[in-house]
Design an enzyme around this catalytic site. Structure first.
Site, PDB file in Angstrom:
ATOM      1  N   ASP A  52      -3.443  -3.594 -10.693  1.00 47.62           N
ATOM      2  CA  ASP A  52      -3.856  -2.432 -11.475  1.00 47.62           C
ATOM      3  C   ASP A  52      -2.629  -1.667 -11.982  1.00 47.62           C
ATOM      4  O   ASP A  52      -1.571  -1.682 -11.328  1.00 47.62           O
ATOM      5  CB  ASP A  52      -4.708  -1.489 -10.627  1.00 47.62           C
ATOM      6  CG  ASP A  52      -6.096  -2.057 -10.349  1.00 47.62           C
ATOM      7  OD1 ASP A  52      -6.508  -2.987 -11.057  1.00 47.62           O
ATOM      8  OD2 ASP A  52      -6.758  -1.553  -9.414  1.00 47.62           O
ATOM      9  N   TYR A 101      -0.096  -6.110   1.300  1.00 41.70           N
ATOM     10  CA  TYR A 101      -0.021  -4.829   0.597  1.00 41.70           C
ATOM     11  C   TYR A 101       0.422  -3.724   1.547  1.00 41.70           C
ATOM     12  O   TYR A 101       0.226  -3.803   2.767  1.00 41.70           O
ATOM     13  CB  TYR A 101      -1.401  -4.422   0.049  1.00 41.70           C
ATOM     14  CG  TYR A 101      -1.992  -5.364  -0.960  1.00 41.70           C
ATOM     15  CD1 TYR A 101      -1.713  -5.226  -2.325  1.00 41.70           C
ATOM     16  CD2 TYR A 101      -2.854  -6.379  -0.565  1.00 41.70           C
ATOM     17  CE1 TYR A 101      -2.276  -6.085  -3.259  1.00 41.70           C
ATOM     18  CE2 TYR A 101      -3.419  -7.246  -1.488  1.00 41.70           C
ATOM     19  CZ  TYR A 101      -3.127  -7.096  -2.832  1.00 41.70           C
ATOM     20  OH  TYR A 101      -3.682  -7.953  -3.745  1.00 41.70           O
ATOM     21  N   ARG A 120      -8.745  -0.939  -2.341  1.00 42.77           N
ATOM     22  CA  ARG A 120      -9.399   0.323  -2.661  1.00 42.77           C
ATOM     23  C   ARG A 120     -10.704   0.470  -1.873  1.00 42.77           C
ATOM     24  O   ARG A 120     -10.978   1.509  -1.278  1.00 42.77           O
ATOM     25  CB  ARG A 120      -9.692   0.366  -4.159  1.00 42.77           C
ATOM     26  CG  ARG A 120     -10.317   1.646  -4.625  1.00 42.77           C
ATOM     27  CD  ARG A 120     -10.760   1.563  -6.059  1.00 42.77           C
ATOM     28  NE  ARG A 120     -10.040   0.556  -6.834  1.00 42.77           N
ATOM     29  CZ  ARG A 120     -10.289   0.313  -8.118  1.00 42.77           C
ATOM     30  NH1 ARG A 120     -11.232   0.992  -8.746  1.00 42.77           N
ATOM     31  NH2 ARG A 120      -9.616  -0.600  -8.769  1.00 42.77           N
ATOM     32  N   ASP A 127      -9.821   5.673  -6.163  1.00 44.33           N
ATOM     33  CA  ASP A 127      -8.368   5.839  -6.204  1.00 44.33           C
ATOM     34  C   ASP A 127      -8.029   7.191  -6.805  1.00 44.33           C
ATOM     35  O   ASP A 127      -8.924   8.002  -7.096  1.00 44.33           O
ATOM     36  CB  ASP A 127      -7.696   4.694  -6.964  1.00 44.33           C
ATOM     37  CG  ASP A 127      -8.157   4.580  -8.415  1.00 44.33           C
ATOM     38  OD1 ASP A 127      -8.680   5.581  -8.963  1.00 44.33           O
ATOM     39  OD2 ASP A 127      -8.001   3.507  -9.016  1.00 44.33           O
TER      40      ASP A 127
END
Length: 332
Positions: free
Chosen positions: A66, A94, A202, A108
């Site tokens: 993203d 991550y 997310r 988010d």
């Protein structure tokens, strides 16, 4: 009397003609570039900038990040694009920052605040919440995602206020490590996650927030790994742009760097030529679903294959020209 430099309107000099825009001369470039994608740039925009800097004919990335995410984005060029699916399918790593106590419309920091709740959690409760989502879990993809429904991305429906029913998908969270927990006013939790492809961090952040009873959204995300590749070995676009052309080419890893976790088989010159033509070859090797295949030269990567009942069966092959280009080195 007017001076000789005065002009009547109809005598005004024409504006200088614009120089024609210089077209970049593309060329065959083969390999893999590890890019550290910056904040605010789409994966495709980052790819196009790197492709332009390398003057590459053919390029592709190995999984979208993203715009609000940073970190490792492996870019494949030329022969490397044949093996991009390997990186797409690989486990990912991550680092994420969760803002506890605040739920947003997108999950988010880009979305509207939907709800604020008090945060009263302990380190032990956070550890228990993270443990609850470790292992195989069913995860419902978020509406604000690039998944397609009837040919249109889910985020397009979400922007119109339309919610599409999404079936849960089975993913595996290998581990969640708590890197930092800021209590008090910050109420931020930083975690490291190792997971299978298709995992939405997310959604994981929102689920952890709900488990804690306070809600949460993802305030920052950075991809640190993809299979055996690490963000520590990646380069930024600014650093890439500051390099000479030869220095950029020298950064390219060979296409088989995406397959380095696979077992390797080496063929002699005759067998290598037959393998490159697509013929099955008899080999003294155990059955294997994925192998990387080389010719007699140390760096002569030929492609990927699998071994079944003593036969080496090609999956993705390089062309003879690509093999020779890789042997000759970057820029050859």
């Amino acid at each position: 009397m007017s001076s000789s430099t005065d002009f009547a309107p109809e005598q005004a000099p024409a504006a200088p003609a614009r120089a024609p825009r210089q077209r970049i001369q593309r060329r065959p470039v083969h390999g893999v570039l590890l890019l550290d994608k910056p904040l605010g740039l789409s994966s495709n925009d980052a790819l196009q900038k790197a492709k332009w800097l390398l003057r590459a004919e053919k390029a592709g990335h190995t999984g979208t990040l993203d715009p609000l995410a940073t970190g490792l984005l492996p870019l494949c060029f030329g022969a490397g694009t044949k093996f991009s699916q390997v990186s797409l399918d690989a486990d990912k790593a991550y680092e994420a920052v969760l803002q506890l106590g605040v739920k947003t419309s997108t999950g988010d920091a880009e979305g509207e605040v939907l709800e604020r709740r008090p945060v009263a959690v302990t380190r032990e409760q956070i550890e228990a919440a993270c443990a609850a989502f470790t292992g195989e879990i069913d995860q419902v993809p978020p509406m604000h995602s690039a998944l397609k429904h009837e040919g249109k991305a889910l985020y397009d429906y979400a922007r119109q206020g339309i919610t599409i029913e999404r079936p849960a998908r089975r993913v595996t969270i290998h581990r969640i490590d708590i890197l930092d927990w800021q209590d008090g006013e910050a109420q931020q939790l930083r975690i490291a996650v190792r997971c299978t492809k298709g995992t939405y961090i997310r959604t994981l952040g929102e689920d952890i927030g709900e488990r804690l009873g306070c809600g949460a959204h993802l305030s920052a995300l950075r991809r640190t790994g993809s299979g055996p590749l690490r963000v520590e070995d990646a380069i930024t676009l600014d650093a890439l742009a500051a390099m000479s052309e030869d220095e950029r080419l020298a950064l390219l890893r060979p296409p088989d760097s995406l397959l380095q976790d696979w077992p390797a088989l080496r063929l002699d010159a005759g067998e290598a030529g037959r393998f490159l033509s697509g013929l099955r070859r008899r080999v003294a090797a155990a059955d294997a679903g994925q192998v990387r295949v080389y010719g007699p030269e140390p760096q002569a990567f030929l492609g990927s294959a699998h071994v079944k009942a003593g036969e080496l069966i090609a999956d993705r092959l390089l062309s003879p020209q690509e093999v020779q280009s890789l042997l000759a080195g970057p820029g050859a």
